[in-house]
Scaffold this active site. Structure first.
Site, short mmCIF file in Angstrom:
data_model
loop_
_atom_site.label_atom_id
_atom_site.label_comp_id
_atom_site.label_asym_id
_atom_site.label_seq_id
_atom_site.Cartn_x
_atom_site.Cartn_y
_atom_site.Cartn_z
N SER A 153 0.96 -1.33 -0.05
CA SER A 153 0.12 0.21 -0.08
C SER A 153 0.81 1.21 0.24
O SER A 153 1.75 1.29 -1.01
CB SER A 153 -1.07 -0.09 1.25
OG SER A 153 -1.82 0.95 1.19
N HIS A 177 -2.66 -1.23 -3.59
CA HIS A 177 -3.93 -0.22 -3.35
C HIS A 177 -3.56 0.91 -4.35
O HIS A 177 -2.72 1.78 -3.99
CB HIS A 177 -3.98 0.09 -1.83
CG HIS A 177 -4.45 -0.89 -0.87
ND1 HIS A 177 -3.78 -0.81 0.39
CD2 HIS A 177 -4.76 -2.03 -1.03
CE1 HIS A 177 -4.35 -1.78 1.16
NE2 HIS A 177 -4.78 -2.68 0.05
N ASP A 215 -4.70 -4.66 6.10
CA ASP A 215 -5.15 -5.46 4.93
C ASP A 215 -3.80 -6.67 4.48
O ASP A 215 -2.85 -6.04 4.43
CB ASP A 215 -5.26 -4.53 3.67
CG ASP A 215 -5.95 -5.38 2.44
OD1 ASP A 215 -6.61 -6.69 2.67
OD2 ASP A 215 -5.74 -4.87 1.50
#
Length: 369
Positions: free
Chosen positions: A183, A209, A305
């Site tokens: 991310s 992401h 995540d």
């Protein structure tokens, strides 16, 4: 009686030529008690005037500005005042090349302007923008992870929304496959890893992401730099040695076993861990479809995540690696993966490519015995 001073707010300078967008961003930023709007201005020249008297902690920048475009302004900021910048743009399609350029110039994050259709989507968009701003400040402070968000968001959905959990089952020997999740800070970290791999690298599937419409340009840029082939995912695309597949922005990516090999599935669906694509979704599919044939790698990023389902990968026999704190831009996702018991090894960024190649060689030697 001892008193404690309140933690200083992060000052945000909003630069967007749309009055409606400036008003929207002002409401979003001020919904987080840890953030405050220093100023909201329509162009780069007004931003420069505002910065003569006070420097912001973070700049929230649109790329399409009158007079001086956002990329030129970003370049000047990085030369004169290297302040963390979060680019928030409505660019898709051809404009995504500019978003890739923004990252290369030093932007900490690139996110899409909200196009929310209901209250839940507006809330999720607000959280993502505030998270990006907070993470940008963390890249400067080099703390392990921002404090928990003071907002009260709606329920955070798990990978169960896309792919139900199931107990580990025996999985036949197949080709090796590497699944990577990243991310904040991941675009640069992925470039470092992928450019260090030879053309003989094992198959790689990646969730980074990213906004919708951005990943195709990102994949093209990486493909031009790497010995391996780098592609944006398409449904039923074949997973093969010397190829890295990057999830489309705003769509989940799953690994599917096909005989002795793999393909990917590209799916719509709910946000998982407040992300789409979600690392947890990819990792769960790897646990179920690849088991001990997989290597899971979790890299720099804010939040959790990937943490829960990396533990599922490890329970299914996969090897697992987390990027170490010292080399992470934000040590959030790797830290949570360690806390969930899903990490077998912790490695610095500059060792990840070597570890991927070692995994591929070990797996090949095991299967030919």
């Amino acid at each position: 009686m001892t008193t404690h001073a309140a933690a200083p707010s992060t000052r945000v300078l909003i630069v967007d030529d749309s009055a409606a967008a400036r008003a929207m961003f002002k409401v979003i930023v001020e919904s987080d008690p840890a953030l405050q709007v220093m100023a909201a201005v329509p162009d780069a020249f007004a931003a420069a005037r505002a910065m003569r008297t006070e420097l912001p902690d973070v700049i929230l920048l649109d790329l399409e500005l009158p007079g001086m475009d956002g990329l030129t302004f970003l370049r000047k900021i990085m030369q004169q005042h290297p302040i963390p910048v979060v680019v928030c743009s409505s660019h898709v399609g051809a404009g995504t090349e500019a978003m890739v350029s923004a990252l290369e110039l030093g932007a900490r994050e690139v996110i899409s302007k909200p196009a929310a259709r209901n209250d839940l989507e507006r809330q999720e968009a607000s959280i993502r923008i505030c998270d990006a701003i907070r993470a940008a400040t963390e890249t400067t402070r080099r703390r392990s992870q921002p404090e928990p968000r003071p907002l009260a968001p709606g329920p955070k959905l798990t990978a169960d929304e896309i792919l139900p959990a199931r107990p580990p089952r025996p999985v036949p020997e197949t080709m090796p496959v590497v699944c990577i999740g990243a991310s904040t800070g991941g675009t640069e970290a992925l470039r470092d890893v992928l450019t260090a791999l030879p053309a003989s690298a094992p198959p790689i599937v990646i969730v980074q992401h990213m906004p919708r419409g951005f990943t195709a340009a990102f994949a093209r840029r990486l493909d031009s730099l790497c010995a391996i082939e780098v592609l944006e995912a398409e449904d039923e695309m074949q997973v093969m040695p010397g190829r890295a597949i990057i999830a489309q922005g705003d769509r989940h990516l799953l690994l599917r076993r096909r005989n002795q090999g793999y393909r990917v599935s590209v799916l719509d669906g709910a946000y998982v861990c407040r992300h789409r694509p979600s690392v947890d979704v990819l990792f769960r599919s790897a646990a179920q479809e690849a088991g001990g044939n997989a290597l899971g790698v979790i890299m720099t990023g804010m939040g959790d995540d990937g943490a829960r389902c990396m533990a599922e990968m490890r329970a299914a026999g996969a090897e697992t690696i987390a990027q170490n704190e010292e080399s992470c831009v934000v040590y959030g996702m790797p830290r949570e993966a360690v806390a969930h018991g899903g990490v077998g090894k912790v490695e610095p960024l500059d060792r990840l490519a070597a570890r991927i190649m070692e995994f591929g060689r070990r797996h090949t030697e095991r299967t030919v015995r």
